[in-house]
Design an enzyme around this catalytic site. Structure first.
Site, PDB file in Angstrom:
ATOM      1  N   CYS A 107      40.157  32.238  45.087  1.00  0.00           N
ATOM      2  CA  CYS A 107      40.387  30.886  44.580  1.00  0.00           C
ATOM      3  C   CYS A 107      39.567  29.869  45.373  1.00  0.00           C
ATOM      4  O   CYS A 107      38.352  29.850  45.251  1.00  0.00           O
ATOM      5  CB  CYS A 107      41.877  30.563  44.548  1.00  0.00           C
ATOM      6  SG  CYS A 107      42.273  29.205  43.410  1.00  0.00           S
ATOM      7  N   HIS A 121      44.310  35.197  41.458  1.00  0.00           N
ATOM      8  CA  HIS A 121      45.115  35.573  42.628  1.00  0.00           C
ATOM      9  C   HIS A 121      45.746  36.960  42.476  1.00  0.00           C
ATOM     10  O   HIS A 121      46.953  37.084  42.254  1.00  0.00           O
ATOM     11  CB  HIS A 121      46.229  34.548  42.845  1.00  0.00           C
ATOM     12  CG  HIS A 121      45.769  33.242  43.381  1.00  0.00           C
ATOM     13  ND1 HIS A 121      45.528  33.025  44.721  1.00  0.00           N
ATOM     14  CD2 HIS A 121      45.500  32.073  42.750  1.00  0.00           C
ATOM     15  CE1 HIS A 121      45.137  31.773  44.898  1.00  0.00           C
ATOM     16  NE2 HIS A 121      45.107  31.183  43.721  1.00  0.00           N
ATOM     17  N   GLU A 136      46.242  38.875  44.893  1.00  0.00           N
ATOM     18  CA  GLU A 136      46.957  39.126  46.150  1.00  0.00           C
ATOM     19  C   GLU A 136      48.375  38.576  46.167  1.00  0.00           C
ATOM     20  O   GLU A 136      49.199  38.939  47.035  1.00  0.00           O
ATOM     21  CB  GLU A 136      46.163  38.518  47.319  1.00  0.00           C
ATOM     22  CG  GLU A 136      46.443  37.056  47.634  1.00  0.00           C
ATOM     23  CD  GLU A 136      45.990  36.051  46.580  1.00  0.00           C
ATOM     24  OE1 GLU A 136      46.230  34.849  46.774  1.00  0.00           O
ATOM     25  OE2 GLU A 136      45.392  36.459  45.566  1.00  0.00           O
TER      26      GLU A 136
END
Length: 258
Positions: A114, A200, A202
């Site tokens: 990001c 994202h 993660e």
């Protein structure tokens, strides 16, 4: 005599394997963190499994960038709710970009997520700017031909978490790996050692997802988005995303050349 030579060579091979393993176990990953709840999340376990010792460097800590840009085996630049172009308000952004320029010039393994991907794009000379929309929520990626043979192949047809309002031009010398229905730039790579992800993979989507919902409460309210709907989608898609993200990161780590 011949048998003793073979045993000696075998012992040398074992010792070399042990030394190689020790070297592998000593690899260091530095994660540059901008807000505490946007951490490595689901990426922490596969990084440790691959032999990386993780060290966080947090914005606001004194001298958080006081390391040799080329020294870590891996640098991960995490997300945050600011724009790369807001460097007058947040002067540390210029320091991060300078660090990334040095690291990228040496082709050292670097991952951006990001804001991190946007900082990498800027360090490579690309323009970063407001997209004019908020892309927040879970939806699948559209992989390019390059993306389908990259580590992102593990994310095919998997709804991933998007949470951004900015985008960037394609950095020179990189390949576009993925887009979404709303935003063209979702992932890019340069060779083996550079990967930028706008989305994202993660993010933890169980109890820890509440940190995202609380931390970005003003943004969600301003965008008119439903917190319960986001929470439900996180529960619905989270386990599949976690498995796919683990495979994706593992595949990339296997190819990097430090």
């Amino acid at each position: 005599m011949h048998g003793r030579r073979l045993r000696c060579r075998s012992q040398q091979t074992v010792e070399l394997s042990r030394r190689t393993k020790r070297h592998h176990d000593e690899q260091k990953a530095i994660a540059i963190r901008h807000v505490h709840f946007e951490d490595l999340g689901n990426f922490a376990e596969p990084l440790r499994s691959a032999g990386f010792e993780i060290e966080y460097r947090d914005v606001g800590d004194e001298d958080y960038l006081s390391f040799d840009p080329l020294e870590p085996d891996l640098v991960v630049v995490l997300g945050g709710p600011i724009g790369v172009y807001e460097d007058k308000a947040y002067p540390f952004l210029a320091d991060e970009i300078a660090l990334l320029k040095s690291r990228l010039a040496a082709d050292r393994p670097t991952l951006g997520i990001c804001l991190g991907a946007q900082l990498i794009a800027r360090a490579l000379g690309a323009r970063v700017y407001a997209s004019g929309l908020k892309e927040i929520g879970f939806s699948p990626l559209k992989l390019t031909a390059a993306g389908r043979v990259s580590c992102l192949r593990h994310l095919a047809d998997v709804p991933v978490l998007h949470w951004h309002g900015d985008t960037y031009d394609q950095p020179d010398g990189t390949e576009l790996l993925a887009s979404s229905e709303l935003v063209t730039q979702q992932a890019f790579a340069r060779g083996r050692n550079l990967l930028g992800l706008q989305f994202h993979p993660e993010a933890e989507t169980e109890a820890a997802f509440e940190r995202w919902l609380v931390g970005h409460a003003c943004e969600l309210a301003g965008a008119g988005l439903s917190v319960p709907d986001l929470r439900n989608d996180a529960r619905r898609f989270g386990e599949t995303l976690k498995r796919a993200a683990d495979l994706m990161l593992g595949a990339w780590l296997e190819t990097i050349d430090g």
